[in-house]
Design an enzyme around this catalytic site. Structure first.
Site, PDB file in Angstrom:
ATOM      1  CB  VAL A 202      -0.921   0.022   1.244  1.00 25.80           C
ATOM      2  CG1 VAL A 202      -1.651   1.350   1.366  1.00 25.80           C
ATOM      3  CG2 VAL A 202      -1.921  -1.131   1.190  1.00 25.80           C
ATOM      4  CE  LYS A 203       1.335   6.863  -3.353  1.00 30.81           C
ATOM      5  NZ  LYS A 203       1.297   7.803  -4.487  1.00 30.81           N
ATOM      6  CB  THR A 204      -1.091   5.592   2.511  1.00 33.20           C
ATOM      7  OG1 THR A 204      -2.131   6.519   2.818  1.00 33.20           O
ATOM      8  CG2 THR A 204      -0.329   5.266   3.796  1.00 33.20           C
TER       9      THR A 204
END
Ligand code: R5P
Length: 293
Positions: A202-204
């Site tokens: 996940v990229k956040t």
């Protein structure tokens, strides 16, 4: 020659990494098949368990934005310092030489530009991702956006369905609408939704309380850098994110818009993999910048 007992003890067989089957170094990936693990291992270092992704996919919505006017001149010299590159297939095929042999996290969705509303709404064919030998596919989710949430969740879902047939991991990219509150509650929700829908990464964004975002996400979370900050602040951002459980960074503008992009990516790399403090990393940045002059 090592025997079975060495394996149980996690012998490194002289490779410098734990090759035992007891634990896989990427969060949430222990039960995944070999191809997935191989690709994730290209992205996440087996010893530090971290990654520095160099993101330069911005042009697919922003065009030739500052620092990306000439990717051949600005980005190619930085690639050697990245663990993985994140870009579109257009730039990959036209501008990135295949012989660099870096893992590619391919931006795999597309949509409208910054001139209209931000919404990614088409997904590329899985066959093209296979042909391009990607290590992961990146797909955006607009959680909380009444117009595009459902479409982007469906995109991610479909990407995971198709990519997992070929053991290609998918990275969920959490886009943040202007009206969203950028807090741990929102990023925790968006990140968890990516993972629940099958994303392996996940990229956040970093935020206060980020440790809760990372802890509640069963797969590695990497942080985007966001808008350009002074270098010292960007290095602090990396440091605190790693401290709070990020598995690395997926950074663009804070590298390629830096006064010294090569020095910056090396300083970021040192924070992520060597745990340099922000002060040490900033000193390294200055030192490397001075040498470049
Ligand atoms: C945004 O849509 C892109 O996915 C970027 O790759 C991402 O935001 C990381 O770039 P930056 O560090 O410039 O925010």
């Amino acid at each position: 020659m090592a025997d079975l007992d060495d394996l149980k003890d996690g012998s490194d067989f002289g490779l410098g990494v734990d090759v035992s089957h007891q634990a896989f170094h990427v969060k949430g990936a222990s039960n995944l098949p070999w191809g997935m693990k191989d690709r994730l291992s290209r992205i996440f270092h087996p010893t530090t368990r971290k990654t520095v992704m160099l993101a330069f996919d911005h042009g697919f919505i922003m065009g030739p934005t500052s620092g990306l006017e000439r990717i051949d001149l600005s980005i190619l010299p930085l690639i050697e310092y990245a663990d993985c590159i994140m870009c579109t297939r257009g730039i990959l095929q036209t501008t990135v030489p295949p012989h660099i042999n870096k893992p590619v996290c391919l931006r795999s969705d597309g949509g409208t530009s910054i001139l209209t509303e931000l919404n990614d709404n088409v997904l590329m064919d899985i066959e093209d991702a296979i042909r391009l030998n990607v290590s992961a596919m990146a797909v955006m989710l607009a959680i909380g956006d009444p117009a595009y949430e459902a479409k982007t969740v469906a995109n991610l879902f479909q990407a995971v369905d198709r990519a997992s047939r070929y053991h290609i991991p998918v990275m969920g990219v959490t886009a943040v609408g202007k009206e969203m509150i950028r807090d741990a509650r929102y990023f925790g929700l968006a990140s968890r939704i990516c993972a629940e829908n099958g994303a392996s990464i996940v990229k956040t964004y970093y935020c206060e309380g980020f440790e809760k975002v990372a802890a509640a996400c069963p797969v590695p979370v990497v942080i985007a850098g966001g808008k350009k900050l002074p270098e010292k602040e960007a290095l602090e951002l990396c440091y605190y994110a790693i401290n709070d459980g990020a598995a690395g960074v997926d950074m663009g503008r804070n590298v390629f818009q830096s006064s010294s992009p090569a020095a910056m990516i090396q300083a970021v790399h040192a924070v992520v993999h060597e745990r340099l403090t922000p002060v040490q990393a900033y000193e390294l940045f200055i030192d490397l910048s001075n040498k470049e002059e």
